[in-house]
Design an enzyme around this catalytic site. Structure first.
Site, PDB file in Angstrom:
ATOM      1  N   ASN A   7       0.365  -1.065   0.000  1.00  0.00           N
ATOM      2  CA  ASN A   7      -0.207  -0.371   0.070  1.00  0.00           C
ATOM      3  C   ASN A   7       1.154   1.098   0.116  1.00  0.00           C
ATOM      4  O   ASN A   7       1.453   1.129   0.990  1.00  0.00           O
ATOM      5  CB  ASN A   7      -0.961  -0.069   1.063  1.00  0.00           C
ATOM      6  N   HIS A  10       0.972   6.249   1.949  1.00  0.00           N
ATOM      7  CA  HIS A  10       1.917   7.487   2.790  1.00  0.00           C
ATOM      8  C   HIS A  10       2.596   7.823   1.483  1.00  0.00           C
ATOM      9  O   HIS A  10       3.686   8.618   1.753  1.00  0.00           O
ATOM     10  CB  HIS A  10       2.657   6.849   3.401  1.00  0.00           C
ATOM     11  N   HIS A  43      -5.555   3.456  -1.370  1.00  0.00           N
ATOM     12  CA  HIS A  43      -6.518   3.387  -1.179  1.00  0.00           C
ATOM     13  C   HIS A  43      -7.751   5.215  -1.428  1.00  0.00           C
ATOM     14  O   HIS A  43      -6.968   6.135  -1.215  1.00  0.00           O
ATOM     15  CB  HIS A  43      -6.962   4.287   0.579  1.00  0.00           C
ATOM     16  N   ARG A  45      -9.646   7.855  -1.307  1.00  0.00           N
ATOM     17  CA  ARG A  45     -10.689   8.258   0.106  1.00  0.00           C
ATOM     18  C   ARG A  45     -11.696   9.469  -0.368  1.00  0.00           C
ATOM     19  O   ARG A  45     -11.174  10.349  -1.876  1.00  0.00           O
ATOM     20  CB  ARG A  45      -9.747   8.701   1.062  1.00  0.00           C
ATOM     21  N   ARG A  49      -7.111  13.116   0.029  1.00  0.00           N
ATOM     22  CA  ARG A  49      -6.383  13.008   1.711  1.00  0.00           C
ATOM     23  C   ARG A  49      -4.894  13.025   1.002  1.00  0.00           C
ATOM     24  O   ARG A  49      -3.784  12.954   1.267  1.00  0.00           O
ATOM     25  CB  ARG A  49      -6.289  13.311   3.008  1.00  0.00           C
ATOM     26  N   GLU A  70      -8.604   0.054  -2.989  1.00  0.00           N
ATOM     27  CA  GLU A  70      -9.621   0.210  -2.361  1.00  0.00           C
ATOM     28  C   GLU A  70     -10.514   1.441  -2.090  1.00  0.00           C
ATOM     29  O   GLU A  70      -9.885   2.447  -2.051  1.00  0.00           O
ATOM     30  CB  GLU A  70      -8.829  -0.057  -0.064  1.00  0.00           C
ATOM     31  N   THR A 101      -8.037   3.387   8.134  1.00  0.00           N
ATOM     32  CA  THR A 101      -9.453   1.938   7.839  1.00  0.00           C
ATOM     33  C   THR A 101      -9.563   1.681  10.051  1.00  0.00           C
ATOM     34  O   THR A 101      -8.255   1.105   9.721  1.00  0.00           O
ATOM     35  CB  THR A 101      -8.968   1.649   7.308  1.00  0.00           C
ATOM     36  N   GLU A 152     -10.819  -9.772   2.661  1.00  0.00           N
ATOM     37  CA  GLU A 152      -8.809  -9.514   3.556  1.00  0.00           C
ATOM     38  C   GLU A 152      -9.839  -9.433   5.549  1.00  0.00           C
ATOM     39  O   GLU A 152     -10.322  -7.920   5.743  1.00  0.00           O
ATOM     40  CB  GLU A 152      -8.972  -8.317   3.522  1.00  0.00           C
ATOM     41  N   HIS A 192      -3.722  -4.527   7.827  1.00  0.00           N
ATOM     42  CA  HIS A 192      -3.467  -3.131   8.527  1.00  0.00           C
ATOM     43  C   HIS A 192      -3.001  -3.589   9.761  1.00  0.00           C
ATOM     44  O   HIS A 192      -3.487  -3.835  11.328  1.00  0.00           O
ATOM     45  CB  HIS A 192      -5.119  -3.341   9.046  1.00  0.00           C
TER      46      HIS A 192
HETATM   47  N1  PXP Z   1      -5.801  -2.843   4.470  1.00  0.00           N
HETATM   48  C1  PXP Z   1      -6.462  -2.138   4.205  1.00  0.00           C
HETATM   49  C2  PXP Z   1      -7.819  -2.663   3.920  1.00  0.00           C
HETATM   50  C3  PXP Z   1      -6.223  -1.047   4.864  1.00  0.00           C
HETATM   51  O1  PXP Z   1      -7.250   0.263   4.478  1.00  0.00           O
HETATM   52  C4  PXP Z   1      -5.436  -0.598   4.983  1.00  0.00           C
HETATM   53  C5  PXP Z   1      -4.632   0.893   5.164  1.00  0.00           C
HETATM   54  O2  PXP Z   1      -4.508   1.810   4.592  1.00  0.00           O
HETATM   55  C6  PXP Z   1      -3.903  -1.271   4.661  1.00  0.00           C
HETATM   56  C7  PXP Z   1      -4.768  -2.988   4.796  1.00  0.00           C
HETATM   57  C8  PXP Z   1      -2.421  -1.313   5.101  1.00  0.00           C
HETATM   58  O3  PXP Z   1      -2.420  -1.064   6.746  1.00  0.00           O
HETATM   59  P1  PXP Z   1      -0.873  -0.438   6.696  1.00  0.00           P
HETATM   60  O4  PXP Z   1      -0.418   0.796   6.486  1.00  0.00           O
HETATM   61  O5  PXP Z   1      -1.204   0.080   8.653  1.00  0.00           O
HETATM   62  O6  PXP Z   1       0.187  -2.137   7.005  1.00  0.00           O
END
Ligand code: PXP
Length: 242
Positions: A7, A10, A43, A45, A49, A70, A101, A152, A192
């Site tokens: 992901n 960031h 993701h 949003r 953001r 996402e 999330t 997931e 997550h």
């Molecule tokens: N899976 C989902 C559905 C998420 O919303 C997120 C955060 O955007 C992640 C995985 C990844 O989480 P993390 O950034 O804490 O690794």
């Protein structure tokens, strides 16, 4: 072998913080692929953001691995997904004020919205995943809805456990949920809050095929890359008067 989807939200968070063109998540996605990841997750949003529409569009055209989008099950996002054609749409709950999330989908409460989005994206050959808490009711509700091929499992409670007993019991919950999800016919992903210190036991769960990890990887990239970045700047500064 467990697949890794990285992901890269960031990377975009850092770009948005200064309103610059860099760092570009699309370039980051190229490096993620070069390093061997199986896919890239973003993701989009409602408040944009971090990841923006332009990112998803470019990622769709340059990625050679899977693009996992996402999103919330809203009309706006559904239209974007149908237009962009990611390989996978992962439906997540979304609240404007949250930092990230916070929990899994309430599949029963959100059933109508999920169904509408599912009908639209699946008719375009896009795989659907539902981000749910690792509990039997959520898995059964997702199975009853019958629209997703993947669930997931939210690993947040396991990751947030601050003592060993709680972590062990949350891991057991994840293992049981993964088994149950597999038994009812889902492909199982998880994610997550996973980081370098806690990923091992989750990656070892036989039913878990795929992990989505973002924050820990981007955070580590800042630290492992900082030394080279400072050296590069020193070289420019010293070279300026040479
Ligand atoms: N899976 C989902 C559905 C998420 O919303 C997120 C955060 O955007 C992640 C995985 C990844 O989480 P993390 O950034 O804490 O690794």
């Amino acid at each position: 072998m467990t697949r890794l989807h990285v992901n890269i939200d960031h990377v975009a968070t850092l770009r948005q913080a200064r309103g610059t063109k860099y760092p570009d998540p699309v370039m980051a996605a190229g490096l993620v692929e070069l390093a061997g990841a199986d896919g890239v997750t973003v993701h989009l949003r409602e408040d944009r953001r971090h990841i923006c529409d332009r990112d998803v569009k470019l990622l769709r055209s340059v990625l050679q691995t899977a693009l996992n989008l996402e999103m919330a099950a809203t009309e706006e996002m559904t239209e974007i997904a149908v237009d962009m054609r990611p390989d996978i749409v992962t439906l997540v709950p979304e609240r404007r004020e949250e930092l990230t999330t916070e929990g899994g989908l309430d599949v029963v409460k959100a059933a109508d919205a999920i169904q509408r989005t599912a009908d639209a994206v699946r008719s375009h050959g896009i795989r659907l995943s539902l981000f749910i808490n690792p509990d039997v009711e959520a898995i059964e509700a997702a199975a009853k809805l019958g629209v997703a091929d993947t669930v997931e499992l939210h690993t947040g409670a396991y990751c947030d456990a601050d003592d060993e007993d709680l972590r062990r019991s949350q891991l057991l919950t994840l293992k049981q949920a993964a088994k149950k999800a597999e038994e009812v016919g889902f492909r199982v992903a998880a994610g997550h809050g996973l980081h370098y210190g806690n990923v091992g036991p989750v990656a070892a769960i036989p039913a878990v095929e795929e992990l989505n990890i973002g924050h820990a990887i981007v955070a580590r990239a800042v630290l492992v890359g900082l030394e080279a970045a400072v050296r590069d700047m020193i070289e420019r500064i010293r070279g300026a008067r040479a």
